[in-house]
Write a protein that holds these residues in place. Structure first.
Motif, PDB file in Angstrom:
ATOM      1  N   GLN A   1      95.747  54.605  -8.507  1.00 16.35           N
ATOM      2  CA  GLN A   1      95.154  54.027  -9.360  1.00 16.35           C
ATOM      3  C   GLN A   1      96.291  52.661  -9.900  1.00 16.35           C
ATOM      4  N   GLY A   2      96.886  52.422  -8.903  1.00 19.93           N
ATOM      5  CA  GLY A   2      97.253  51.009  -8.389  1.00 19.93           C
ATOM      6  C   GLY A   2      96.195  50.178  -7.835  1.00 19.93           C
ATOM      7  N   PRO A   3      96.850  48.780  -7.707  1.00 16.80           N
ATOM      8  CA  PRO A   3      96.037  48.395  -6.222  1.00 16.80           C
ATOM      9  C   PRO A   3      96.325  48.907  -5.132  1.00 16.80           C
ATOM     10  N   ILE A   4      95.084  49.056  -4.943  1.00 18.69           N
ATOM     11  CA  ILE A   4      95.267  49.080  -2.548  1.00 18.69           C
ATOM     12  C   ILE A   4      94.343  47.777  -2.072  1.00 18.69           C
ATOM     13  N   LEU A   5      95.349  47.300  -0.842  1.00 18.13           N
ATOM     14  CA  LEU A   5      94.926  45.790  -0.007  1.00 18.13           C
ATOM     15  C   LEU A   5      94.384  47.347   1.281  1.00 18.13           C
ATOM     16  N   THR A   6      93.223  46.447   2.252  1.00 17.98           N
ATOM     17  CA  THR A   6      92.587  46.965   2.619  1.00 17.98           C
ATOM     18  C   THR A   6      92.411  45.822   4.408  1.00 17.98           C
ATOM     19  N   ASP A   7      93.212  46.553   5.260  1.00 21.08           N
ATOM     20  CA  ASP A   7      91.959  45.794   6.481  1.00 21.08           C
ATOM     21  C   ASP A   7      91.115  45.145   6.086  1.00 21.08           C
ATOM     22  N   SER A   8      90.558  44.609   7.642  1.00 18.37           N
ATOM     23  CA  SER A   8      89.788  44.731   7.523  1.00 18.37           C
ATOM     24  C   SER A   8      88.827  45.068   9.265  1.00 18.37           C
ATOM     25  N   GLY A   9      89.409  46.111  10.036  1.00 17.33           N
ATOM     26  CA  GLY A   9      89.218  46.799  10.730  1.00 17.33           C
ATOM     27  C   GLY A   9      89.645  46.407  12.222  1.00 17.33           C
ATOM     28  N   GLY A  10      88.967  44.615  12.467  1.00 16.28           N
ATOM     29  CA  GLY A  10      89.116  43.939  13.699  1.00 16.28           C
ATOM     30  C   GLY A  10      90.356  44.281  14.571  1.00 16.28           C
ATOM     31  N   PHE A  11      91.540  44.887  14.519  1.00  9.94           N
ATOM     32  CA  PHE A  11      93.010  44.408  14.450  1.00  9.94           C
ATOM     33  C   PHE A  11      92.943  46.267  14.785  1.00  9.94           C
ATOM     34  N   GLN A  12      92.554  47.072  14.494  1.00 10.19           N
ATOM     35  CA  GLN A  12      92.608  48.956  14.491  1.00 10.19           C
ATOM     36  C   GLN A  12      91.556  48.931  15.992  1.00 10.19           C
ATOM     37  N   VAL A  13      90.734  48.536  15.816  1.00  4.15           N
ATOM     38  CA  VAL A  13      89.642  47.930  16.457  1.00  4.15           C
ATOM     39  C   VAL A  13      90.182  47.833  17.643  1.00  4.15           C
ATOM     40  N   MET A  14      90.675  46.865  18.608  1.00  5.62           N
ATOM     41  CA  MET A  14      91.245  46.532  19.753  1.00  5.62           C
ATOM     42  C   MET A  14      92.492  47.526  19.765  1.00  5.62           C
ATOM     43  N   SER A  15      93.191  48.012  19.405  1.00  5.76           N
ATOM     44  CA  SER A  15      94.436  48.775  19.313  1.00  5.76           C
ATOM     45  C   SER A  15      94.088  50.108  19.164  1.00  5.76           C
ATOM     46  N   LEU A  16      92.867  50.026  18.666  1.00  3.86           N
ATOM     47  CA  LEU A  16      92.752  52.290  18.975  1.00  3.86           C
ATOM     48  C   LEU A  16      91.321  52.784  20.041  1.00  3.86           C
ATOM     49  N   SER A  17      90.319  51.757  19.396  1.00  5.63           N
ATOM     50  CA  SER A  17      88.929  52.394  20.340  1.00  5.63           C
ATOM     51  C   SER A  17      89.109  52.195  21.986  1.00  5.63           C
ATOM     52  N   ALA A  18      88.134  53.464  22.316  1.00  2.67           N
ATOM     53  CA  ALA A  18      88.549  53.056  23.622  1.00  2.67           C
ATOM     54  C   ALA A  18      87.540  52.048  24.176  1.00  2.67           C
ATOM     55  N   LEU A  19      86.006  52.227  23.725  1.00  3.88           N
ATOM     56  CA  LEU A  19      85.103  51.097  24.605  1.00  3.88           C
ATOM     57  C   LEU A  19      85.357  49.880  23.590  1.00  3.88           C
ATOM     58  N   ARG A  20      85.463  49.436  23.429  1.00  2.00           N
ATOM     59  CA  ARG A  20      85.395  47.846  22.491  1.00  2.00           C
ATOM     60  C   ARG A  20      84.438  46.085  22.379  1.00  2.00           C
ATOM     61  N   LYS A  21      83.863  45.402  21.866  1.00  4.00           N
ATOM     62  CA  LYS A  21      83.593  44.445  22.355  1.00  4.00           C
ATOM     63  C   LYS A  21      83.411  43.859  21.534  1.00  4.00           C
ATOM     64  N   LEU A  22      84.359  42.115  21.189  1.00  2.29           N
ATOM     65  CA  LEU A  22      84.238  41.609  20.466  1.00  2.29           C
ATOM     66  C   LEU A  22      82.862  39.919  20.846  1.00  2.29           C
ATOM     67  N   ASP A  23      82.814  39.919  20.004  1.00  3.03           N
ATOM     68  CA  ASP A  23      81.681  39.007  20.280  1.00  3.03           C
ATOM     69  C   ASP A  23      81.579  38.015  18.852  1.00  3.03           C
ATOM     70  N   GLU A  24      80.871  36.766  18.517  1.00  2.00           N
ATOM     71  CA  GLU A  24      80.237  36.295  17.242  1.00  2.00           C
ATOM     72  C   GLU A  24      79.625  36.947  16.606  1.00  2.00           C
ATOM     73  N   ARG A  25      79.002  37.866  16.540  1.00  2.00           N
ATOM     74  CA  ARG A  25      78.280  39.129  16.049  1.00  2.00           C
ATOM     75  C   ARG A  25      79.604  39.941  14.474  1.00  2.00           C
ATOM     76  N   GLY A  26      80.614  40.382  15.558  1.00  2.00           N
ATOM     77  CA  GLY A  26      81.555  40.882  14.946  1.00  2.00           C
ATOM     78  C   GLY A  26      82.074  41.768  15.998  1.00  2.00           C
ATOM     79  N   VAL A  27      82.276  43.126  15.765  1.00  2.00           N
ATOM     80  CA  VAL A  27      82.904  44.412  16.736  1.00  2.00           C
ATOM     81  C   VAL A  27      81.971  45.260  17.017  1.00  2.00           C
TER      82      VAL A  27
END
Ligand SMILES: Nc1cc(CSc2ncc[nH]2)c2nc(N)[nH]c(=O)c2c1
Length: 373
Positions: A87-113
């Motif tokens: 019930q305390g505060p939670i901070l969430t990361d936005s996901g881009g960093f994990q996409v680039m380091s964890l997902s097999a196939l990924r593409k990043l452009d102006e629209r997002g990942v």
């Protein structure tokens, strides 16, 4: 229950700052270490234990939670806090960093990942707006903008391209976040190891007048001195009255020196991940319990610790558990390491309040170097 998100500086000592962030879900004492609960659990720990050790806030992760159990499902289940019973505060990361380091196939452009899930291979598109929407569905208290983090060393024009796009994404995330009293969206300073890019990133984000600022693009393979040099450039360019969060940092030594450079918030998997692999952080420095020299050492890690895992269990037993790959080994060392990190943060806050941070830092580093034979 107060409805605001408010950072208050309580004391400074040189560039080191001590403060508190009040949120509707509770107070965060800074400098703060935030245990990482990537998929809704701080691995090998009960969250009651994490709270008892002094953690005011934990981290969740958009990338993992959007894939499993799914953001809309977490919302249907009453939000992340109720699901994991924190019930305390939670901070969430936005996901881009994990996409680039964890997902097999990924593409990043102006629209997002765009990426392929490491869970079931499904293709996902995440725009800056969708990242903020997901963090909202998780009922996150401190949300991160979507950004692009470049591993170092890297070409200057690559670093500049990613930094400029992250600035455009910051504006889109601010718009998508809107006005949520009691919650915050942090911008993330990028710019690699190039001072003038770091300054530009910080100054443009400052213009967006956000409630807090993360310093990203560090702890990505660069030497510690490069990281500290980038803090020398970035912190002065950020507003003094807003919290500064250095992402993914770090060892006790990294944290101590980064506090001395003006950082307020930290997160790192180090205490839990290395605990599972047998590495203990103590005031004597690191102790690798896999090492045969501990096989018949009946001393605890530190008899003066208030943590039972650190004070009551022999190194011989910890060595045996780690060598046998028993779950209890990782549980006890995660517990001990998180206790040590929180104790270090409490000692840091006290030293800053009492105006003796420089001496405290020197004594602490000397204790790590002295070790304990
Ligand atoms: N070193 C580092 C670590 C993290 C993960 S922080 C984290 N997420 C979940 C747990 N911990 C980063 N995250 C983002 N969004 N941007 C960065 O530049 C960055 C840099």
């Amino acid at each position: 229950m107060n409805e605001t998100f408010q950072f208050k500086l309580l004391a400074t000592d040189g560039k080191a700052r001590c403060g508190e962030i009040s949120t509707p879900r509770g107070m965060i004492r800074t400098p703060a270490f935030m245990p990482v609960g990537t998929v809704g659990t701080v691995k090998a720990m009960y969250l009651d234990q994490v709270r008892e050790l002094g953690a005011d806030i934990i981290l969740g992760n958009t990338y993992h939670l959007m894939l499993r159990p799914g953001a809309e499902r977490v919302a249907r289940l009453g939000g992340l806090h109720n699901l994991i019973r924190w019930q305390g505060p939670i901070l969430t990361d936005s996901g881009g960093f994990q996409v680039m380091s964890l997902s097999a196939l990924r593409k990043l452009d102006e629209r997002g990942v765009t990426f392929k899930s490491h869970v079931d291979g499904a293709i996902h598109h995440m725009s800056p707006e969708r990242s903020i929407e997901i963090q909202g569905l998780l009922d996150s208290d401190i949300q991160m903008q979507l950004d692009e983090c470049i591993a170092l060393p890297a070409e200057p024009n690559e670093i500049e391209r990613a930094m400029e796009m992250s600035l455009r994404w910051a504006e889109r995330c601010k718009l998508a976040f809107g006005d949520q009293p009691g919650k915050a969206m942090f911008g993330i300073v990028q710019g690699g190891d190039i001072p003038k890019l770091r300054e530009r990133s910080a100054l443009v984000l400052k213009e967006l007048d956000l409630k807090g600022y993360a310093i990203g693009g560090l702890a990505v393979g660069e030497p510690q001195e490069v990281m500290l040099d980038m803090l020398d450039v970035t912190c002065p360019a950020l507003p003094a009255e807003k919290p500064r969060y250095l992402m993914g940092v770090g060892t006790p030594d990294d944290i101590l020196k980064s506090v001395a450079h003006g950082v307020d918030m930290f997160d790192c998997v180090m205490p839990t991940r290395s605990g599972r692999h047998g590495l203990a952080f103590t005031r004597y420095g690191r102790i690798n319990l896999r090492n045969a020299r501990h096989a018949e050492d009946l001393r605890p890690l530190d008899e003066q610790s208030s943590c039972p895992a650190t004070r009551d269990y022999s190194r011989a037993y910890l060595h045996h558990l780690i060598r046998s790959n028993e779950s209890l080994g990782g549980m006890l060392l995660s517990w001990s390491n998180l206790a040590y990190y929180q104790e270090l943060m409490a000692d840091i806050r006290k030293a800053i309040e009492e105006g003796r941070f420089a001496d405290f830092m020197a004594e602490t580093i000397e204790g790590w170097q002295r070790g304990d034979l």
